[in-house]
Motif scaffolding. Structure first.
Motif, PDB file in Angstrom:
ATOM      1  N   ARG A 152       0.814  -1.216   0.000  1.00  0.00           N
ATOM      2  CA  ARG A 152       0.000   0.000   0.000  1.00  0.00           C
ATOM      3  C   ARG A 152       0.850   1.270   0.000  1.00  0.00           C
ATOM      4  O   ARG A 152       0.430   2.306  -0.511  1.00  0.00           O
ATOM      5  CB  ARG A 152      -0.927   0.004   1.225  1.00  0.00           C
ATOM      6  CG  ARG A 152      -1.981  -1.098   1.185  1.00  0.00           C
ATOM      7  CD  ARG A 152      -2.959  -1.021   2.348  1.00  0.00           C
ATOM      8  NE  ARG A 152      -2.354  -1.299   3.630  1.00  0.00           N
ATOM      9  CZ  ARG A 152      -2.182  -0.393   4.598  1.00  0.00           C
ATOM     10  NH1 ARG A 152      -2.555   0.864   4.404  1.00  0.00           N
ATOM     11  NH2 ARG A 152      -1.629  -0.726   5.743  1.00  0.00           N
ATOM     12  N   TYR A 153       2.054   1.195   0.567  1.00  0.00           N
ATOM     13  CA  TYR A 153       2.901   2.376   0.682  1.00  0.00           C
ATOM     14  C   TYR A 153       4.134   2.297  -0.218  1.00  0.00           C
ATOM     15  O   TYR A 153       5.076   3.065  -0.042  1.00  0.00           O
ATOM     16  CB  TYR A 153       3.364   2.555   2.127  1.00  0.00           C
ATOM     17  CG  TYR A 153       2.288   3.014   3.081  1.00  0.00           C
ATOM     18  CD1 TYR A 153       2.160   4.352   3.430  1.00  0.00           C
ATOM     19  CD2 TYR A 153       1.396   2.106   3.649  1.00  0.00           C
ATOM     20  CE1 TYR A 153       1.186   4.778   4.311  1.00  0.00           C
ATOM     21  CE2 TYR A 153       0.408   2.515   4.538  1.00  0.00           C
ATOM     22  CZ  TYR A 153       0.311   3.857   4.865  1.00  0.00           C
ATOM     23  OH  TYR A 153      -0.655   4.270   5.738  1.00  0.00           O
ATOM     24  N   TRP A 156       6.250   5.300  -1.561  1.00  0.00           N
ATOM     25  CA  TRP A 156       7.131   6.074  -0.690  1.00  0.00           C
ATOM     26  C   TRP A 156       8.492   5.410  -0.545  1.00  0.00           C
ATOM     27  O   TRP A 156       9.495   6.092  -0.327  1.00  0.00           O
ATOM     28  CB  TRP A 156       6.476   6.285   0.672  1.00  0.00           C
ATOM     29  CG  TRP A 156       5.280   7.172   0.606  1.00  0.00           C
ATOM     30  CD1 TRP A 156       3.990   6.872   0.920  1.00  0.00           C
ATOM     31  CD2 TRP A 156       5.257   8.542   0.159  1.00  0.00           C
ATOM     32  NE1 TRP A 156       3.165   7.948   0.701  1.00  0.00           N
ATOM     33  CE2 TRP A 156       3.921   8.982   0.238  1.00  0.00           C
ATOM     34  CE3 TRP A 156       6.235   9.427  -0.301  1.00  0.00           C
ATOM     35  CZ2 TRP A 156       3.549  10.277  -0.118  1.00  0.00           C
ATOM     36  CZ3 TRP A 156       5.860  10.713  -0.660  1.00  0.00           C
ATOM     37  CH2 TRP A 156       4.535  11.126  -0.568  1.00  0.00           C
ATOM     38  N   ALA A 226      -2.343  14.678  -3.412  1.00  0.00           N
ATOM     39  CA  ALA A 226      -3.319  14.136  -2.470  1.00  0.00           C
ATOM     40  C   ALA A 226      -3.586  12.657  -2.716  1.00  0.00           C
ATOM     41  O   ALA A 226      -3.898  11.914  -1.777  1.00  0.00           O
ATOM     42  CB  ALA A 226      -4.616  14.933  -2.566  1.00  0.00           C
ATOM     43  N   GLU A 227      -3.429  12.210  -3.960  1.00  0.00           N
ATOM     44  CA  GLU A 227      -3.698  10.808  -4.288  1.00  0.00           C
ATOM     45  C   GLU A 227      -2.746   9.845  -3.594  1.00  0.00           C
ATOM     46  O   GLU A 227      -3.044   8.651  -3.446  1.00  0.00           O
ATOM     47  CB  GLU A 227      -3.600  10.590  -5.802  1.00  0.00           C
ATOM     48  CG  GLU A 227      -4.632  11.348  -6.612  1.00  0.00           C
ATOM     49  CD  GLU A 227      -4.106  12.700  -7.094  1.00  0.00           C
ATOM     50  OE1 GLU A 227      -4.391  13.063  -8.245  1.00  0.00           O
ATOM     51  OE2 GLU A 227      -3.392  13.370  -6.310  1.00  0.00           O
ATOM     52  N   GLY A 229      -1.716   9.895  -0.449  1.00  0.00           N
ATOM     53  CA  GLY A 229      -2.077   9.589   0.923  1.00  0.00           C
ATOM     54  C   GLY A 229      -0.946   9.811   1.898  1.00  0.00           C
ATOM     55  O   GLY A 229       0.038  10.498   1.603  1.00  0.00           O
ATOM     56  N   ASP A 230      -1.069   9.214   3.087  1.00  0.00           N
ATOM     57  CA  ASP A 230      -0.065   9.407   4.130  1.00  0.00           C
ATOM     58  C   ASP A 230       1.207   8.633   3.806  1.00  0.00           C
ATOM     59  O   ASP A 230       1.237   7.796   2.912  1.00  0.00           O
ATOM     60  CB  ASP A 230      -0.628   8.971   5.487  1.00  0.00           C
ATOM     61  CG  ASP A 230      -1.115   7.536   5.476  1.00  0.00           C
ATOM     62  OD1 ASP A 230      -0.396   6.668   5.977  1.00  0.00           O
ATOM     63  OD2 ASP A 230      -2.221   7.282   4.952  1.00  0.00           O
ATOM     64  N   PRO A 367      -5.900   5.695  12.575  1.00  0.00           N
ATOM     65  CA  PRO A 367      -5.764   6.962  11.829  1.00  0.00           C
ATOM     66  C   PRO A 367      -5.028   8.057  12.589  1.00  0.00           C
ATOM     67  O   PRO A 367      -4.295   8.846  11.992  1.00  0.00           O
ATOM     68  CB  PRO A 367      -7.223   7.360  11.555  1.00  0.00           C
ATOM     69  CG  PRO A 367      -7.976   6.072  11.590  1.00  0.00           C
ATOM     70  CD  PRO A 367      -7.291   5.224  12.616  1.00  0.00           C
ATOM     71  N   ASP A 372      -0.177  12.795   8.159  1.00  0.00           N
ATOM     72  CA  ASP A 372      -1.057  13.412   7.174  1.00  0.00           C
ATOM     73  C   ASP A 372      -0.218  14.132   6.119  1.00  0.00           C
ATOM     74  O   ASP A 372       0.443  15.126   6.403  1.00  0.00           O
ATOM     75  CB  ASP A 372      -2.002  14.393   7.863  1.00  0.00           C
ATOM     76  CG  ASP A 372      -3.022  14.996   6.898  1.00  0.00           C
ATOM     77  OD1 ASP A 372      -3.083  14.527   5.741  1.00  0.00           O
ATOM     78  OD2 ASP A 372      -3.744  15.917   7.312  1.00  0.00           O
ATOM     79  N   ASN A 374      -1.557  15.279   3.274  1.00  0.00           N
ATOM     80  CA  ASN A 374      -2.500  16.017   2.426  1.00  0.00           C
ATOM     81  C   ASN A 374      -2.239  17.515   2.581  1.00  0.00           C
ATOM     82  O   ASN A 374      -2.768  18.174   3.468  1.00  0.00           O
ATOM     83  CB  ASN A 374      -3.939  15.668   2.800  1.00  0.00           C
ATOM     84  CG  ASN A 374      -4.938  16.295   1.842  1.00  0.00           C
ATOM     85  OD1 ASN A 374      -4.581  16.724   0.748  1.00  0.00           O
ATOM     86  ND2 ASN A 374      -6.191  16.362   2.254  1.00  0.00           N
TER      87      ASN A 374
END
Length: 386
Positions: A152-153, A156, A226-227, A229-230, A367, A372, A374
């Motif tokens: 998922r990450y 990065w 923004a797409e 994410g964190d 969360p 964040d 964003n």
């Protein structure tokens, strides 16, 4: 203090000291210990504690002492009281491909062609082994693998591995993203832009502000799409010689701490070796991080090395000093597969996502413990040779 409180009752006890009036940061620690031996612990065993941290500001000022002055806790000889000793010499040498800064006991070289700080010499010793780079990744832990965090990450991780100062969108030679230089009377500021190979593309920049007193304020700025994410981590990664393996920090400890794993830690001054921060897990993974660090040092056995301090804007930071990079840890499936130690790898970050922990078969990090991304992210800290 002897206490006697009925179950579900309350009592107020006056602490046996007065509140300090001198500017600075103070910590009040209240700890409860067993009065008598039990079958499960000896007399004096700590059963719980609480801490309260407060600051005393200078009269007429909003903040307390200069943030870097906190580093005087680890290296008192740098200071006379709370005043940083100023350098007598400060020169800036600029050529077509480099910017050099020279002061008392230190030299800094920024390479415009290589895209970063290529040399930092203090007291005649070279401290930097590689150009410091932005870092957005940490090695996955068992909980991360259970919830597919690496997948998922993954962008990065790619961004950390392949952050570049050349714009690969241009198919021309010499496509270097031009750094900016601002020269003042008592400081010089050099800003390096970087492009991140994410989808969509992102950009970030590192600004180094070298002062005549020898401190280098470092600011990492990122405005990710923004797409994306964190992100797992937001900070800067350094590599030093393995000789600089003595670690000392003023922050939470003594064990490793994370955003969602720090309730059992105390704010204090601790020290160990970089290798001590490598947890002996069956599968190598993220370990050894320290949260809420005000200042930290990495030195050789003679006390020579580099000192890091939080900035007033960003506040306490995440600090990590290990013998390996996050990628080296992730690549090894067993401890014996880790490479021979060549460096001390230091990561200074505004924060890191929590390590989850509800279970290892799907539960994701809560969360409130995510970073964040964003919008614009910015993180500052300072460092200096000692």
């Amino acid at each position: 203090l002897k206490t006697a409180v009925e179950p579900l009752g309350e009592e107020t006890y006056k602490l046996p000291f007065k509140k300090e009036s001198d500017p600075g940061e103070y910590t009040v620690t209240v700890s409860f210990h067993l009065k008598e031996k039990t079958i499960w612990a000896p007399a004096g065993h700590e059963v719980s504690f609480g801490q309260y941290v407060y600051s005393v500001h200078e009269h007429g000022k909003d903040g307390c002492a200069v943030p870097q002055a906190l580093a005087g806790i680890l290296c008192p000889r740098l200071y006379s009281g709370n005043v940083i000793r100023n350098s007598r010499r400060f020169e800036v040498i600029r050529s077509k491909h480099a910017v050099g800064v020279r002061g008392d006991h230190f030299h800094v070289l920024f390479s415009l062609m290589d895209g970063g700080m290529t040399s930092y010499r203090y007291a005649g010793r070279e401290l930097i082994h590689e150009i410091p780079k932005p870092n957005f990744w940490r090695a996955p832990v068992d909980n991360d693998r259970g919830n597919q965090m690496p997948q998922r990450y993954a962008q990065w991780k790619i961004a950390s591995l392949y952050v570049g100062h050349k714009d690969f969108r241009e198919r021309t030679f010499g496509n270097i993203m031009e750094p900016q230089t601002e020269i003042g009377e008592a400081s010089v500021k050099v800003t390096f832009p970087y492009i991140l190979p994410t989808s969509p593309l992102s950009e970030c920049q590192i600004t180094y502000e070298v002062s005549q007193d020898g401190w280098i304020k470092t600011t990492l700025t990122c405005a990710a799409a923004a797409e994306l994410g964190d992100m797992p981590e937001f900070g800067v990664i350094f590599r030093f010689s393995a000789d600089y393996d003595h670690v000392k920090w003023y922050g939470l400890g003594p064990a490793e701490t994370y955003a969602d794993r720090k309730k059992g830690a105390k704010l204090g001054i601790y020290q160990n070796l970089a290798a001590d921060n490598l947890a002996r897990y069956i599968v190598p993974q993220e370990c050894g991080a320290k949260q809420e660090v005000r200042c930290a040092s990495v030195t050789d056995k003679k006390g020579r090395g580099i000192l890091f301090a939080m900035s007033e804007e960003s506040g306490p930071m995440m600090f990590s000093a290990l013998p390996y990079t996050p990628h080296e840890l992730e690549n090894a499936r067993h401890p014996y597969e880790l490479p021979q130690i060549h460096h001390t790898v230091v990561r200074v970050a505004s924060g890191q996502m929590g390590i989850a922990g509800d279970d290892s078969w799907g539960a994701q990090t809560h969360p409130e413990y995510l970073l964040d991304a964003n919008g614009k992210m910015e993180f500052s800290f300072s460092f200096k040779g000692i």
